[in-house]
Write a protein that holds these residues in place. Sequence first.
Motif, PDB file in Angstrom:
ATOM      1  N   GLY A  72       0.901  -1.110  -0.092  1.00  0.00           N
ATOM      2  CA  GLY A  72      -0.333  -0.306  -0.138  1.00  0.00           C
ATOM      3  C   GLY A  72       0.950   1.207  -0.265  1.00  0.00           C
ATOM      4  O   GLY A  72       0.559   1.934  -0.568  1.00  0.00           O
ATOM      5  N   LEU A  73       2.212   0.819   0.079  1.00  0.00           N
ATOM      6  CA  LEU A  73       3.076   2.268   0.110  1.00  0.00           C
ATOM      7  C   LEU A  73       2.877   3.728  -0.911  1.00  0.00           C
ATOM      8  O   LEU A  73       2.514   4.234  -0.652  1.00  0.00           O
ATOM      9  CB  LEU A  73       4.001   2.048   0.353  1.00  0.00           C
ATOM     10  N   ALA A  74       3.051   2.684  -2.275  1.00  0.00           N
ATOM     11  CA  ALA A  74       2.898   3.387  -3.716  1.00  0.00           C
ATOM     12  C   ALA A  74       1.953   3.734  -4.118  1.00  0.00           C
ATOM     13  O   ALA A  74       1.695   4.900  -4.340  1.00  0.00           O
ATOM     14  CB  ALA A  74       3.549   1.782  -4.601  1.00  0.00           C
ATOM     15  N   ASP A  75       0.564   2.499  -3.362  1.00  0.00           N
ATOM     16  CA  ASP A  75      -0.909   3.557  -3.399  1.00  0.00           C
ATOM     17  C   ASP A  75      -0.985   4.675  -2.741  1.00  0.00           C
ATOM     18  O   ASP A  75      -1.136   6.250  -3.607  1.00  0.00           O
ATOM     19  CB  ASP A  75      -2.195   2.831  -3.100  1.00  0.00           C
ATOM     20  N   ARG A  76      -0.221   5.312  -1.429  1.00  0.00           N
ATOM     21  CA  ARG A  76      -0.382   6.310  -1.064  1.00  0.00           C
ATOM     22  C   ARG A  76       0.406   7.177  -1.638  1.00  0.00           C
ATOM     23  O   ARG A  76      -0.008   8.260  -1.046  1.00  0.00           O
ATOM     24  CB  ARG A  76      -0.033   5.881   0.528  1.00  0.00           C
ATOM     25  N   ALA A  85      -1.285   7.969  -3.994  1.00  0.00           N
ATOM     26  CA  ALA A  85      -1.975   8.996  -3.881  1.00  0.00           C
ATOM     27  C   ALA A  85      -2.257  10.734  -3.284  1.00  0.00           C
ATOM     28  O   ALA A  85      -2.319  11.947  -3.571  1.00  0.00           O
ATOM     29  CB  ALA A  85      -3.702   8.829  -2.939  1.00  0.00           C
ATOM     30  N   ASP A  86      -1.168  10.473  -2.612  1.00  0.00           N
ATOM     31  CA  ASP A  86      -0.360  12.422  -1.966  1.00  0.00           C
ATOM     32  C   ASP A  86      -0.237  12.670  -3.107  1.00  0.00           C
ATOM     33  O   ASP A  86       0.096  13.734  -3.005  1.00  0.00           O
ATOM     34  CB  ASP A  86       0.547  11.589  -1.028  1.00  0.00           C
ATOM     35  N   ALA A  87       0.540  12.529  -4.412  1.00  0.00           N
ATOM     36  CA  ALA A  87       1.190  13.207  -5.562  1.00  0.00           C
ATOM     37  C   ALA A  87      -0.161  14.114  -6.010  1.00  0.00           C
ATOM     38  O   ALA A  87      -0.274  15.105  -6.393  1.00  0.00           O
ATOM     39  CB  ALA A  87       1.868  12.382  -6.013  1.00  0.00           C
ATOM     40  N   ASP A  88      -0.938  13.389  -6.501  1.00  0.00           N
ATOM     41  CA  ASP A  88      -2.778  13.653  -6.987  1.00  0.00           C
ATOM     42  C   ASP A  88      -2.883  14.742  -6.217  1.00  0.00           C
ATOM     43  O   ASP A  88      -3.549  15.473  -6.624  1.00  0.00           O
ATOM     44  CB  ASP A  88      -3.177  12.289  -7.339  1.00  0.00           C
ATOM     45  N   ARG A  89      -3.629  14.779  -4.766  1.00  0.00           N
ATOM     46  CA  ARG A  89      -3.353  15.678  -3.944  1.00  0.00           C
ATOM     47  C   ARG A  89      -2.513  16.884  -4.364  1.00  0.00           C
ATOM     48  O   ARG A  89      -3.161  18.375  -4.439  1.00  0.00           O
ATOM     49  CB  ARG A  89      -3.950  15.607  -2.396  1.00  0.00           C
ATOM     50  N   VAL A  90      -2.006  17.136  -4.395  1.00  0.00           N
ATOM     51  CA  VAL A  90      -0.319  17.762  -4.250  1.00  0.00           C
ATOM     52  C   VAL A  90      -1.035  18.870  -5.388  1.00  0.00           C
ATOM     53  O   VAL A  90      -0.926  19.691  -6.155  1.00  0.00           O
ATOM     54  CB  VAL A  90       1.234  17.409  -3.757  1.00  0.00           C
ATOM     55  N   ARG A  91      -0.639  18.081  -6.818  1.00  0.00           N
ATOM     56  CA  ARG A  91      -0.582  18.039  -8.024  1.00  0.00           C
ATOM     57  C   ARG A  91      -2.228  18.920  -8.233  1.00  0.00           C
ATOM     58  O   ARG A  91      -2.319  20.393  -8.698  1.00  0.00           O
ATOM     59  CB  ARG A  91      -0.913  17.166  -8.993  1.00  0.00           C
ATOM     60  N   GLN A  92      -3.304  18.434  -7.384  1.00  0.00           N
ATOM     61  CA  GLN A  92      -4.682  19.392  -8.077  1.00  0.00           C
ATOM     62  C   GLN A  92      -4.722  20.543  -7.164  1.00  0.00           C
ATOM     63  O   GLN A  92      -4.960  21.441  -7.687  1.00  0.00           O
ATOM     64  CB  GLN A  92      -5.567  18.221  -7.465  1.00  0.00           C
TER      65      GLN A  92
END
Length: 117
Positions: free
Chosen positions: A28-32, A35-42
Motif C-alpha cells: 500500500g505504500l506505492a498507492d499512498r 494518492a498524495d502526489a495527485d492531491r498535491v498536484r491538484q
Amino acid sequence: MTDTDKEMIELDVFFEAARRETAEVPDGLADRIVADADRVRQSWSVSAQKLRPGILRQLYDMLGGWPAMGGLATACAAGVWLGFSPPSMLPDPAQFVMVDGTFLDDDSLATAMAEEG
C-alpha cells in the motif's frame, strides 16, 4: 588525494553489493504515494489559476515597475512635444507632409527622406 596517500579504495565492490540487494516496498505504500502526489498536484493547479496576474500586471512587471513606466511616459511626452513643435535647428515635419494644402501631392516627402551623399 594527497601525495603521501596513493591507495585507492575500490568502490566497485560496494556498487556490486548494492546492485545485488533488493528493497521490498511495504503493501500500500506505492498507492499512498501516488494518492498524495495527485492531491498535491491538484492543489498546485488550483492555486496557480487563482494567482495568475492579468495582462496589464504582467506587462507592468515585464517592463520593470513604476520607474520604467515613468521613463516610458517621459519619453512619449518628449516625442509628442518634439513632433508638434520641433526646435529651430530641426525641420518641421508638417512641411514635408502638407504641400499647398494637399496631402502628398508630389515627391516632396521622398525628396526629404532621401539620404544625401
